[in-house]
Design a protein around this motif. Structure first.
Motif, PDB file in Angstrom:
ATOM      1  N   ALA A  87      11.335 -33.084 -18.375  1.00  0.00           N
ATOM      2  CA  ALA A  87      12.491 -33.945 -18.636  1.00  0.00           C
ATOM      3  C   ALA A  87      12.786 -34.021 -20.131  1.00  0.00           C
ATOM      4  O   ALA A  87      13.954 -34.032 -20.550  1.00  0.00           O
ATOM      5  N   ALA A  88      11.744 -34.039 -20.936  1.00  0.00           N
ATOM      6  CA  ALA A  88      11.935 -34.156 -22.380  1.00  0.00           C
ATOM      7  C   ALA A  88      12.440 -32.854 -23.000  1.00  0.00           C
ATOM      8  O   ALA A  88      13.121 -32.878 -24.042  1.00  0.00           O
ATOM      9  N   SER A  89      12.109 -31.712 -22.371  1.00  0.00           N
ATOM     10  CA  SER A  89      12.438 -30.419 -22.981  1.00  0.00           C
ATOM     11  C   SER A  89      13.552 -29.662 -22.267  1.00  0.00           C
ATOM     12  O   SER A  89      13.984 -28.609 -22.743  1.00  0.00           O
ATOM     13  N   GLY A  90      14.022 -30.166 -21.124  1.00  0.00           N
ATOM     14  CA  GLY A  90      15.011 -29.445 -20.347  1.00  0.00           C
ATOM     15  C   GLY A  90      14.426 -28.295 -19.573  1.00  0.00           C
ATOM     16  O   GLY A  90      15.156 -27.380 -19.160  1.00  0.00           O
ATOM     17  N   GLY A  91      13.111 -28.309 -19.358  1.00  0.00           N
ATOM     18  CA  GLY A  91      12.451 -27.237 -18.638  1.00  0.00           C
ATOM     19  C   GLY A  91      12.361 -27.514 -17.147  1.00  0.00           C
ATOM     20  O   GLY A  91      12.943 -28.478 -16.630  1.00  0.00           O
ATOM     21  N   ARG A  92      11.629 -26.666 -16.450  1.00  0.00           N
ATOM     22  CA  ARG A  92      11.430 -26.799 -15.008  1.00  0.00           C
ATOM     23  C   ARG A  92       9.940 -26.791 -14.718  1.00  0.00           C
ATOM     24  O   ARG A  92       9.152 -26.132 -15.403  1.00  0.00           O
ATOM     25  N   VAL A  93       9.574 -27.519 -13.663  1.00  0.00           N
ATOM     26  CA  VAL A  93       8.174 -27.584 -13.251  1.00  0.00           C
ATOM     27  C   VAL A  93       7.967 -26.707 -12.024  1.00  0.00           C
ATOM     28  O   VAL A  93       8.723 -26.798 -11.047  1.00  0.00           O
ATOM     29  N   PHE A  94       6.947 -25.871 -12.082  1.00  0.00           N
ATOM     30  CA  PHE A  94       6.564 -25.044 -10.934  1.00  0.00           C
ATOM     31  C   PHE A  94       5.130 -25.384 -10.540  1.00  0.00           C
ATOM     32  O   PHE A  94       4.236 -25.396 -11.393  1.00  0.00           O
ATOM     33  N   THR A  95       4.938 -25.689  -9.279  1.00  0.00           N
ATOM     34  CA  THR A  95       3.581 -25.838  -8.768  1.00  0.00           C
ATOM     35  C   THR A  95       2.930 -24.464  -8.712  1.00  0.00           C
ATOM     36  O   THR A  95       3.553 -23.487  -8.299  1.00  0.00           O
ATOM     37  N   CYS A  96       1.674 -24.386  -9.141  1.00  0.00           N
ATOM     38  CA  CYS A  96       1.018 -23.084  -9.209  1.00  0.00           C
ATOM     39  C   CYS A  96      -0.475 -23.238  -8.906  1.00  0.00           C
ATOM     40  O   CYS A  96      -0.989 -24.350  -8.802  1.00  0.00           O
ATOM     41  N   VAL A  97      -1.120 -22.120  -8.738  1.00  0.00           N
ATOM     42  CA  VAL A  97      -2.576 -22.083  -8.675  1.00  0.00           C
ATOM     43  C   VAL A  97      -3.064 -21.503  -9.991  1.00  0.00           C
ATOM     44  O   VAL A  97      -2.582 -20.449 -10.436  1.00  0.00           O
ATOM     45  N   VAL A  98      -3.986 -22.186 -10.634  1.00  0.00           N
ATOM     46  CA  VAL A  98      -4.504 -21.779 -11.938  1.00  0.00           C
ATOM     47  C   VAL A  98      -5.916 -21.235 -11.749  1.00  0.00           C
ATOM     48  O   VAL A  98      -6.749 -21.855 -11.093  1.00  0.00           O
ATOM     49  N   PHE A  99      -6.173 -20.071 -12.332  1.00  0.00           N
ATOM     50  CA  PHE A  99      -7.501 -19.462 -12.217  1.00  0.00           C
ATOM     51  C   PHE A  99      -7.713 -18.547 -13.407  1.00  0.00           C
ATOM     52  O   PHE A  99      -6.853 -18.417 -14.279  1.00  0.00           O
ATOM     53  N   GLN A 100      -8.864 -17.935 -13.477  1.00  0.00           N
ATOM     54  CA  GLN A 100      -9.105 -17.020 -14.570  1.00  0.00           C
ATOM     55  C   GLN A 100      -9.782 -15.743 -14.086  1.00  0.00           C
ATOM     56  O   GLN A 100     -10.483 -15.737 -13.074  1.00  0.00           O
ATOM     57  N   GLN A 101      -9.513 -14.659 -14.792  1.00  0.00           N
ATOM     58  CA  GLN A 101     -10.202 -13.389 -14.593  1.00  0.00           C
ATOM     59  C   GLN A 101     -10.740 -12.987 -15.960  1.00  0.00           C
ATOM     60  O   GLN A 101      -9.972 -12.822 -16.902  1.00  0.00           O
ATOM     61  N   GLY A 102     -12.067 -12.817 -16.046  1.00  0.00           N
ATOM     62  CA  GLY A 102     -12.667 -12.639 -17.358  1.00  0.00           C
ATOM     63  C   GLY A 102     -12.453 -13.906 -18.164  1.00  0.00           C
ATOM     64  O   GLY A 102     -12.755 -15.015 -17.699  1.00  0.00           O
ATOM     65  N   ASN A 103     -11.884 -13.765 -19.340  1.00  0.00           N
ATOM     66  CA  ASN A 103     -11.592 -14.937 -20.175  1.00  0.00           C
ATOM     67  C   ASN A 103     -10.098 -15.211 -20.274  1.00  0.00           C
ATOM     68  O   ASN A 103      -9.650 -15.901 -21.191  1.00  0.00           O
ATOM     69  N   ARG A 104      -9.342 -14.684 -19.311  1.00  0.00           N
ATOM     70  CA  ARG A 104      -7.896 -14.839 -19.400  1.00  0.00           C
ATOM     71  C   ARG A 104      -7.349 -15.749 -18.320  1.00  0.00           C
ATOM     72  O   ARG A 104      -7.793 -15.718 -17.166  1.00  0.00           O
ATOM     73  N   LEU A 105      -6.367 -16.510 -18.712  1.00  0.00           N
ATOM     74  CA  LEU A 105      -5.710 -17.440 -17.804  1.00  0.00           C
ATOM     75  C   LEU A 105      -4.745 -16.692 -16.900  1.00  0.00           C
ATOM     76  O   LEU A 105      -3.993 -15.825 -17.340  1.00  0.00           O
ATOM     77  N   MET A 106      -4.763 -17.014 -15.613  1.00  0.00           N
ATOM     78  CA  MET A 106      -3.836 -16.458 -14.636  1.00  0.00           C
ATOM     79  C   MET A 106      -3.194 -17.602 -13.860  1.00  0.00           C
ATOM     80  O   MET A 106      -3.831 -18.614 -13.573  1.00  0.00           O
ATOM     81  N   LEU A 107      -1.938 -17.400 -13.510  1.00  0.00           N
ATOM     82  CA  LEU A 107      -1.222 -18.333 -12.648  1.00  0.00           C
ATOM     83  C   LEU A 107      -0.627 -17.553 -11.496  1.00  0.00           C
ATOM     84  O   LEU A 107      -0.229 -16.398 -11.656  1.00  0.00           O
TER      85      LEU A 107
ATOM     86  N   VAL B  66      -1.299 -14.649 -18.925  1.00  0.00           N
ATOM     87  CA  VAL B  66      -0.998 -15.113 -20.272  1.00  0.00           C
ATOM     88  C   VAL B  66      -1.695 -14.184 -21.251  1.00  0.00           C
ATOM     89  O   VAL B  66      -2.923 -14.192 -21.372  1.00  0.00           O
ATOM     90  N   GLU B  67      -0.918 -13.330 -21.913  1.00  0.00           N
ATOM     91  CA  GLU B  67      -1.503 -12.315 -22.795  1.00  0.00           C
ATOM     92  C   GLU B  67      -0.541 -11.994 -23.943  1.00  0.00           C
ATOM     93  O   GLU B  67       0.519 -11.409 -23.735  1.00  0.00           O
ATOM     94  N   PRO B  68      -0.893 -12.364 -25.180  1.00  0.00           N
ATOM     95  CA  PRO B  68      -0.017 -12.098 -26.324  1.00  0.00           C
ATOM     96  C   PRO B  68      -0.188 -10.699 -26.936  1.00  0.00           C
ATOM     97  O   PRO B  68       0.669 -10.264 -27.705  1.00  0.00           O
ATOM     98  N   ASP B  69      -1.258  -9.997 -26.595  1.00  0.00           N
ATOM     99  CA  ASP B  69      -1.578  -8.725 -27.230  1.00  0.00           C
ATOM    100  C   ASP B  69      -0.891  -7.568 -26.497  1.00  0.00           C
ATOM    101  O   ASP B  69      -1.188  -7.293 -25.338  1.00  0.00           O
ATOM    102  N   LEU B  70       0.025  -6.841 -27.175  1.00  0.00           N
ATOM    103  CA  LEU B  70       0.769  -5.758 -26.542  1.00  0.00           C
ATOM    104  C   LEU B  70      -0.153  -4.634 -26.074  1.00  0.00           C
ATOM    105  O   LEU B  70       0.066  -4.048 -25.006  1.00  0.00           O
ATOM    106  N   ALA B  71      -1.182  -4.336 -26.842  1.00  0.00           N
ATOM    107  CA  ALA B  71      -2.119  -3.283 -26.435  1.00  0.00           C
ATOM    108  C   ALA B  71      -2.813  -3.658 -25.129  1.00  0.00           C
ATOM    109  O   ALA B  71      -3.035  -2.807 -24.252  1.00  0.00           O
TER     110      ALA B  71
END
Length: 418
Positions: free
Chosen positions: A26-46, A171-176
Motif C-alpha cells: 500500500a505504501a509503495s504501490g506494489g502488489r502482494v503475491f503469496t509464495c513458497v519460500v525455500f532455498q537451494q544451496g545458499n540461494r533464495l528461491m520463490l 534471486v541472483e544478481p550475478d550475470l555469470a
C-alpha cells in the motif's frame, strides 16, 4: 532461514507477515503475491503463479543476438519458429492446454515477509512493485508465445489474460551465475520418440497409431513404447516409433516427412474423427491379412507375449526383413499403392500376394544390393524405395501417382471393406 541480504523479514505469525506485506504494498504501490519460500544451496528461491497479463508486463526476455556476444544477455537467441509453434498450440487448444513452469531471475526483490521458524519451506508474501523486472532463465519461448498470442487476442478470448503460469523465481544478481543457471536448466533428457508418440495424442497421426497398435493382434503387447532403441534380445517386435514410420508411409507416402509438416498433412488426410476411424479400420484389416499369411508374423501371433517362447522373436529378427524398421517402411510404401484401388477384393488379393509371393528372408535375392549389403540392412530412403519397387513388380502393381494420398476418395473410406 535465509540470509538477511535478500531483504527478507521474519514475523511472529503468518497473519503478521501478511499484514506487513500488505502495508508495504500500500505504501509503495506494489502488489502482494503469496509464495513458497525455500532455498537451494545458499540461494533464495520463490515459487508462485503469475497471470499471463502480469508476465507480459513484468518479465523481460533478454535474448542474445545471433552472431553477437551471448555473455551480454541472460538467455540464448530467440527461435522465432519455436515461438510460432507454441503460440499456434495455445490458439488451437485454448480450452485445454498446459504450459510448464517458467524459471525466472530477479536481481533484487523489494520485500519478502515470512513467519519466524526454522523450516525447509514456508509460506511467505513477496511485494513486487511496478519497477520490478524479471528475466528468464528457462522458458523464454513460452513467454514470447504468450506475448504473441496476447497481441492478437480477440475480445471473445480475453480470459487468456487471466490464465496463469507457475513460476520459480531465483534471486541472483550475478550475470555469470545467471548464465550458469541457464546451462544447468538445459541439462534435460530428451523424450524417446516412441514415448512421445504414445503420449502426444493431440496429433492425429499418433492418435490413429495407438489405436492401430491396440487393435492389431500382432502388435498388441508386443511393441516397445518407451525405448529409444530396441535391444537385440528384446522380445518386443518393434519400437512404437518404427510402427509410426509405417503409418507415415500409409498416410503420406513418406516415412521421413518432417515433424513440422505432419500437423498440416494430418489435417488434410485424417483431419476428422470419421476419417481417422476409417483409416484405422482399413489398416487393421491389412495387418490382419498379413498376420494370417506372412512368415514370421503368423508364427509370432501364436506365441505368448512374455516368457521363454516369446524369445523366438529374437531369432526371427535376425533372419527376416519384415522384422525390421526398413521392412515396415517397405510394407507401408507398397500398401499405399495398393490402397489406391477401390476394389476391396483386389486389395485383399494383393495383400495375400505381399505376404506369400515375396520372400521376406534376409537372404532372399530380392533384397541383395539394395537394402542388404553383406550382413547389414540399410535404413536410408533410396535403397528402401528400390526394394519397394521390386516388391511391387512381384505383385504386378505400378507406382502410378507418387504425390497422391493414400485415401484420395474419402467417400470410400467408411463404405469399403475387404
Amino acid at each position: 532461514m535465509i540470509s538477511s541480504q535478500f531483504n527478507l523479514t521474519e514475523h511472529d505469525s503468518l497473519p503478521a507477515a501478511r499484514d506487513a506485506a500488505t502495508d508495504a504494498a500500500a505504501a509503495s504501490g506494489g502488489r502482494v503475491f503469496t509464495c513458497v519460500v525455500f532455498q537451494q544451496g545458499n540461494r533464495l528461491m520463490l515459487t508462485t503463479a503469475f497471470s499471463n497479463a502480469f508476465l507480459v508486463k513484468h518479465v523481460v526476455a533478454e535474448a542474445a543476438v545471433k552472431g553477437g556476444n551471448p555473455r551480454l544477455a541472460s538467455n540464448r537467441p530467440m527461435d522465432s519458429g519455436h515461438v510460432r509453434a507454441i503460440a499456434k498450440y495455445l490458439g488451437e487448444n485454448k480450452d485445454n492446454y498446459i504450459l510448464p513452469p517458467l524459471t525466472l531471475n530477479v536481481r533484487y526483490v523489494p520485500a519478502i515477509h515470512i513467519p519466524r521458524g526454522n523450516f525447509a519451506t514456508m509460506v511467505g508474501f513477496v511485494v513486487i512493485g511496478d519497477e520490478t523486472r524479471f528475466s528468464v532463465t528457462d522458458g523464454q519461448h513460452r513467454l514470447a508465445a504468450i506475448a504473441k498470442r496476447c497481441e492478437t487476442l480477440p475480445e471473445s478470448e480475453s480470459e487468456f489474460l487471466k490464465d496463469s503460469v507457475s513460476v520459480v523465481i531465483v534471486v541472483e544478481p550475478d550475470l555469470a551465475r545467471i548464465h550458469q543457471d541457464f546451462a544447468d536448466a538445459a541439462q534435460t533428457k530428451q523424450i524417446p520418440a516412441s514415448l512421445l508418440a504414445a503420449y502426444n495424442t493431440r496429433e492425429p497421426l499418433n492418435r490413429v497409431l495407438t489405436k492401430i497398435v491396440d487393435g492389431s493382434r500382432l502388435f498388441r503387447d508386443r511393441i516397445d513404447e518407451t525405448s529409444k532403441s530396441l535391444s537385440k534380445l528384446s522380445p518386443a517386435i518393434f519400437l512404437l516409433n518404427q510402427v509410426r514410420g509405417m503409418v507415415k508411409e500409409l498416410l503420406f507416402h513418406d516415412y521421413a516427412l518432417s515433424e513440422a509438416s505432419i500437423p498440416t498433412r494430418s489435417v488434410q488426410v485424417i483431419g476428422t474423427t470419421p476419417t481417422q476411424d476409417a483409416f484405422v479400420e482399413r489398416t487393421l484389416r491389412m495387418l490382419e491379412i498379413l498376420t494370417e499369411h506372412m512368415a514370421p508374423w503368423n508364427a509370432i501371433a501364436q506365441l505368448p507375449t512374455s516368457g521363454g517362447p516369446a524369445n523366438q522373436v529374437v531369432d526371427f529378427r535376425k533372419h527376416f526383413v519384415n522384422m525390421t524398421a526398413t521392412g515396415l517402411v517397405i510394407i507401408g510404401h507398397v500398401a499405399y499403392e495398393i490402397e489406391k484401388n477401390p476394389d476391396p477384393e483386389w486389395r485383399k488379393a494383393r495383400y495375400i500376394d505381399l505376404a506369400t509371393k515375396v520372400d521376406w528372408r534376409r537372404s532372399a535375392p530380392i533384397w541383395q544390393g539394395n537394402i542388404i549389403t553383406g550382413d547389414k540392412i540399410s535404413t536410408t530412403r533410396a535403397p528402401g524405395r528400390t526394394a519397394a519397387k521390386l516388391v511391387m513388380e512381384v505383385l504386378g502393381i505400378q507406382n502410378r501417382t507418387p504425390n497422391e494420398d493414400m485415401f484420395s476418395s474419402i467417400a470410400q473410406l467408411g463404405a469399403s471393406g475387404y
